[in-house]
Enzyme design. Structure first.
Site, mmCIF file in Angstrom:
data_model
loop_
_atom_site.group_PDB
_atom_site.id
_atom_site.type_symbol
_atom_site.label_atom_id
_atom_site.label_comp_id
_atom_site.label_asym_id
_atom_site.label_seq_id
_atom_site.Cartn_x
_atom_site.Cartn_y
_atom_site.Cartn_z
ATOM 1 N N GLY A 6 0.785 -1.231 0.000
ATOM 2 C CA GLY A 6 0.000 0.000 0.000
ATOM 3 C C GLY A 6 0.817 1.281 0.000
ATOM 4 O O GLY A 6 0.332 2.312 0.470
ATOM 5 N N SER A 7 2.027 1.245 -0.579
ATOM 6 C CA SER A 7 2.794 2.499 -0.609
ATOM 7 C C SER A 7 2.112 3.522 -1.521
ATOM 8 O O SER A 7 2.155 4.729 -1.259
ATOM 9 C CB SER A 7 4.244 2.260 -1.026
ATOM 10 N N ASN A 96 -6.019 2.635 -12.758
ATOM 11 C CA ASN A 96 -4.980 1.742 -12.228
ATOM 12 C C ASN A 96 -3.619 2.357 -12.505
ATOM 13 O O ASN A 96 -3.455 3.169 -13.415
ATOM 14 C CB ASN A 96 -5.075 0.381 -12.939
ATOM 15 N N HIS A 98 0.273 0.993 -13.318
ATOM 16 C CA HIS A 98 1.055 -0.196 -13.686
ATOM 17 C C HIS A 98 2.527 0.216 -13.732
ATOM 18 O O HIS A 98 2.839 1.287 -14.257
ATOM 19 C CB HIS A 98 0.595 -0.710 -15.054
ATOM 20 N N ASP A 139 -4.674 -4.399 -17.826
ATOM 21 C CA ASP A 139 -3.712 -3.418 -18.350
ATOM 22 C C ASP A 139 -4.000 -2.921 -19.760
ATOM 23 O O ASP A 139 -3.095 -2.483 -20.464
ATOM 24 C CB ASP A 139 -2.276 -3.997 -18.313
ATOM 25 N N GLU A 168 5.673 6.430 -9.508
ATOM 26 C CA GLU A 168 4.244 6.136 -9.287
ATOM 27 C C GLU A 168 3.691 7.035 -8.199
ATOM 28 O O GLU A 168 2.590 7.585 -8.314
ATOM 29 C CB GLU A 168 4.061 4.678 -8.850
HETATM 30 C C1 GRF Z 1 2.996 -0.929 -7.730
HETATM 31 O O1 GRF Z 1 4.219 -1.117 -8.365
HETATM 32 C C2 GRF Z 1 1.893 -0.796 -8.755
HETATM 33 O O2 GRF Z 1 2.323 -0.220 -9.941
HETATM 34 C C3 GRF Z 1 1.508 -2.212 -9.007
HETATM 35 O O3 GRF Z 1 1.623 -2.845 -7.759
HETATM 36 C C4 GRF Z 1 2.569 -2.165 -6.952
HETATM 37 C C5 GRF Z 1 1.885 -1.831 -5.658
HETATM 38 O O4 GRF Z 1 2.746 -1.333 -4.695
HETATM 39 N N1 GRF Z 1 0.220 -2.295 -9.647
HETATM 40 P P1 GRF Z 1 2.176 -0.740 -3.338
HETATM 41 O O5 GRF Z 1 1.337 -1.839 -2.671
HETATM 42 O O6 GRF Z 1 1.359 0.454 -3.661
HETATM 43 O O7 GRF Z 1 3.385 -0.427 -2.510
#
Ligand code: GRF
Length: 215
Positions: A6-7, A96, A98, A139, A168
Site C-alpha cells: 500500500g505504498s 490503475n 502499472h 492493463d 508512481e
Molecule cells: C505498484 O508497483 C503498482 O504499480 C503495481 O503494484 C505495486 C503496488 O505497490 N500495480 P504498493 O502496494 O502500492 O506499494
C-alpha cells in the site's frame, strides 16, 4: 483497492491530506482481497474504512461500493480482475497504476518484480509507470499518463522497481485528483480527454520525480 503493502495508497492519502480543502474528493474506503495487506493497516491507521473481500466474495464488491457511496475507484497494486459489472458501472471513474510503460510489459501475470525482470530481460532502456483507465482486460484501458524512468545498465528488478515506484507515488495521486476534479475524462469513443496537470514532457528521464518542481 490494494493487495499489497500500500505504498501507493499512502502516497494518495498524503497527497489528499496535503491538498486539504482543495482536494476534490476524500479517500473513504480501502478494499483488499488479502487480509494481511499492509494497505488495510495503513487505512486503519488513518481512520479510513476498510474491508477484506476475499476472492470468493468479490461479487459483493458492488454492494460494498454502493454502501459507501463510492464515486471513483483507484486500483493500487490490486491483483485481481475487477468484476465486469463494476468495470461497467465505474467506466471512466476506475483507474490503475502499472509499473511499466504500457502497452509493453502488461497483461495477466505481469505484476510485481516480474514486470521489472521482463523489462531488463528485453534490454529496454526506458521504463516507468503508466496510469490508465481500467477495462475488462488486464492493463488494456486507455492511457492517461506515463513517466519515463531511465533503465541503468546495472539495474536489478529491485533497483528499477524502487525508482519506478517513486515515480508512481508522484504521478498517481495527481492523476486521481485530476480525475475526481473532472479535468481528465474518458470520452465515449474510448479516448482520454484532458492533459495531466503535471508536465511529463518537461521531465528529464535521468531525474527522480521532483514534486517541488512539478507539483
Ligand atoms: C505498484 O508497483 C503498482 O504499480 C503495481 O503494484 C505495486 C503496488 O505497490 N500495480 P504498493 O502496494 O502500492 O506499494
Amino acid at each position: 483497492m490494494a493487495s499489497g503493502g500500500g505504498s501507493n495508497l499512502q502516497a494518495i492519502i498524503d497527497h489528499f491530506d496535503a491538498l486539504g480543502p482543495e482536494a476534490p474528493a476524500d479517500v473513504v474506503l480501502v478494499v483488499s482481497d488479502r487480509a494481511s495487506a499492509g494497505a488495510l493497516e495503513r487505512a486503519r491507521r488513518h481512520g479510513i474504512a476498510c474491508a477484506w473481500l476475499p476472492r470468493e466474495r468479490t461479487a459483493e464488491l458492488g454492494l460494498l461500493l454502493a454502501a459507501h457511496q463510492i464515486t471513483h475507484i483507484a486500483l493500487a497494486g490490486y491483483l485481481r480482475l475487477v468484476p465486469a459489472e463494476v468495470v461497467t458501472r465505474f467506466r471512466g471513474r476506475l483507474i490503475n497504476v502499472h509499473p511499466a510503460l504500457l502497452p509493453a510489459f502488461g497483461g495477466p501475470g505481469m505484476f510485481g518484480h516480474q514486470v521489472h525482470a521482463a523489462v531488463l530481460r528485453a534490454g529496454a532502456t526506458m521504463s516507468g509507470p503508466t496510469v490508465h483507465f481500467v477495462s475488462e482486460r488486464y492493463d488494456e484501458g486507455a492511457i492517461i499518463a506515463q513517466w519515463r524512468v531511465l533503465v541503468d545498465t546495472d539495474d536489478t528488478p529491485i533497483t528499477l522497481a524502487t525508482r519506478v515506484l517513486a515515480a508512481e507515488h508522484f504521478i498517481y495521486p495527481r492523476c486521481i485528483v485530476d480525475l475526481c476534479a473532472g479535468r481528465t475524462q474518458l470520452a465515449a469513443d474510448g479516448t482520454v480527454v484532458g492533459v495531466p496537470s503535471f508536465h511529463v514532457e518537461r521531465v528529464n528521464p535521468n531525474s527522480e520525480p521532483d514534486p517541488i518542481s512539478f507539483a
